[in-house]
Design an enzyme around this catalytic site. Sequence first.
Site, short mmCIF file in Angstrom:
data_model
loop_
_atom_site.label_atom_id
_atom_site.label_comp_id
_atom_site.label_asym_id
_atom_site.label_seq_id
_atom_site.Cartn_x
_atom_site.Cartn_y
_atom_site.Cartn_z
N ASP A 25 -13.72 -10.56 7.39
CA ASP A 25 -15.08 -9.74 7.84
C ASP A 25 -14.71 -8.46 7.17
O ASP A 25 -15.46 -7.46 7.19
CB ASP A 25 -15.17 -9.39 9.13
CG ASP A 25 -14.15 -9.70 10.01
OD1 ASP A 25 -13.87 -8.84 10.83
OD2 ASP A 25 -13.20 -10.30 10.29
N LYS A 65 -5.73 -16.55 -6.05
CA LYS A 65 -5.39 -16.49 -4.83
C LYS A 65 -5.93 -15.29 -4.72
O LYS A 65 -5.14 -14.36 -4.56
CB LYS A 65 -3.79 -16.38 -5.84
CG LYS A 65 -3.09 -17.10 -6.45
CD LYS A 65 -1.80 -16.98 -7.34
CE LYS A 65 -1.53 -18.13 -8.59
NZ LYS A 65 -1.26 -19.62 -7.81
N HIS A 105 -6.62 -22.28 -9.67
CA HIS A 105 -5.63 -21.33 -9.73
C HIS A 105 -5.17 -20.05 -9.35
O HIS A 105 -4.92 -19.50 -8.61
CB HIS A 105 -5.08 -21.11 -11.31
CG HIS A 105 -3.40 -20.32 -11.40
ND1 HIS A 105 -3.33 -19.02 -11.91
CD2 HIS A 105 -2.59 -21.37 -11.05
CE1 HIS A 105 -2.15 -19.29 -11.57
NE2 HIS A 105 -1.85 -20.13 -11.36
N LYS A 158 2.11 -11.10 -12.81
CA LYS A 158 0.32 -10.73 -14.16
C LYS A 158 -0.09 -9.72 -13.22
O LYS A 158 -1.37 -9.63 -12.75
CB LYS A 158 -0.54 -12.10 -13.10
CG LYS A 158 0.33 -13.10 -12.44
CD LYS A 158 -0.84 -14.33 -12.28
CE LYS A 158 0.55 -15.40 -12.04
NZ LYS A 158 1.67 -16.07 -12.62
N HIS A 175 6.67 -13.55 -11.39
CA HIS A 175 5.14 -14.49 -11.00
C HIS A 175 4.54 -13.66 -11.53
O HIS A 175 2.89 -13.78 -11.25
CB HIS A 175 5.50 -15.21 -10.06
CG HIS A 175 4.92 -16.42 -9.89
ND1 HIS A 175 3.63 -15.88 -9.49
CD2 HIS A 175 4.33 -17.63 -10.49
CE1 HIS A 175 2.40 -16.96 -9.77
NE2 HIS A 175 3.42 -18.24 -10.27
N ASP A 213 -3.48 3.33 -20.80
CA ASP A 213 -3.75 4.17 -20.93
C ASP A 213 -3.86 5.14 -19.24
O ASP A 213 -3.72 6.34 -19.14
CB ASP A 213 -5.25 4.68 -20.95
CG ASP A 213 -5.10 4.17 -22.30
OD1 ASP A 213 -4.13 4.13 -23.31
OD2 ASP A 213 -6.51 4.31 -23.10
#
Length: 496
Positions: free
Chosen positions: A425, A420, A418, A205, A203, A210
């Site tokens: 603080d 996440k 979507h 991403k 899952h 480079d």
Amino acid sequence: MKPHGAYQQLKLLHSPEQAPFVEQPTGLLPPKGLRCILVTAILPTMLVAALLLYLLLPPFHGASSVHGGVATPFQDSRCSDPCRAVLVESVPEGLIYDDNSTLCPSIFEAWQKLLGDASSTVDIASFYWSLTNEDTHTHDPSASQGEDVLAQLSDVPSKGVTLRIAVNPPSHRMPNFNLRLLEERGAQVRTVNLPQLTSGVLHTKFWIVDQKHVYLGSANMDWRALTQVKELGVVIYNCSCLAADLGKMFGIYWDLGLPNATIPAPWPAKYTTTFNKETPLQLTLNGTDAGVYFSSAPPALCATGRTEDLQALLGVIEGAEEFVYIAVMSYLPTMEFSHPKRFWPVIDDHLRKAAYERNVRIRLLIGCWKHSKPDMFPFLRSLAAMQDNRTQNSVEVRLFVVPANETQARIPYARVNHSKFMVTDKVAYIGTSNWSGDYFVHTAGSALVVNQSQAGPGEQPTVQEQLRALFERDWSSRYSLDLRSPGQWEDLCRAY
């Protein structure tokens, strides 16, 4: 966003017995007798040399730059690169903020720049690929951005740039047509069979370009993630130290994409890291000192030294003194895909403890769409019930609703927040996982954790300050609805 049926793979058997990698011997050995003479003669000299090196050289605290299986150590726990972080987002078409609202560069623009500037390597870890109208059986003009990205990726190998992609196994609902095209153009693609190895999915991403630029965030390789779904990510430019460390996580996926791969215990030393929750990488980020590290899930994919994603997330909550703001598509204190049902209150308990014991202000902004799980809302109402002026418990829950016109409503699996991420603080946490047990126990995910001191006058805002501004923009926007206000949101979520 997860296309229908994606997690049916979680019903497969548990991972097979784990077996360690076996390193193959290399080189030639001298005859046995001569070998003993050589060891006897050389050993004292080697010991003296080692002692001198230990006394004269500074201690090693660095990471290793890994590409193609070759490790190059960094000699210090502080990175001297001029690292620059940019928050990037996708704002769905039709979602309009007030004129004075904070806005970030788009993920589409960030991906275009990364690909346009790539000169040697592009590594992408991804859930699935769906960058064209053909993939979704639609004819929406807004798919053009995804199609542009696919075209740009197709040109990368012809420029002498190595393109490697680690991806979840395809299914009939998530075919890899895009990847077949890229393979024809010279890309290297490996399928990571996590359904078999961990009972989860890939899952994650993120991109590494480079070996010095990285992207990590909520957006899938999907045209809808650029124009029809609300997403949040971060790009870090000119930061080879962080890119090398994230490269180790990509290397793990890449190894697991080999035929008949198994999960070793432990992972080979080349994937070990010294950058974690206890000892983050020290660097200058946007001109301000910062401590930064990547976390990973599930635990089986964490090499020595890597902080597990759940422990990173809990540590951020535990370290908060004033507030914890969370924006995530789904929040469930359960093993969401488990049969029979399993309660999993780990994160929920930490939020309640922070509110009750330390009077930390908790705010959750949760995605609300027609695919929301009905089980989610009773748990959210339970959290919101802690809000009480007399006890000074402050726990607020709002639902973020992405509006949709008649045409947009017909686009499958779109029009949702979507994102996440979490901001306190002290710390910014940007991840790739929804907040339920499966994502931290079985499923491959990752997160960037940034602890940064407050920027001085005239300096750029810290990542924490920028992320807080984005959360507060969304929290106070017209698209944010109070969970406790009846009649405002029930018809917009599948649960009601």
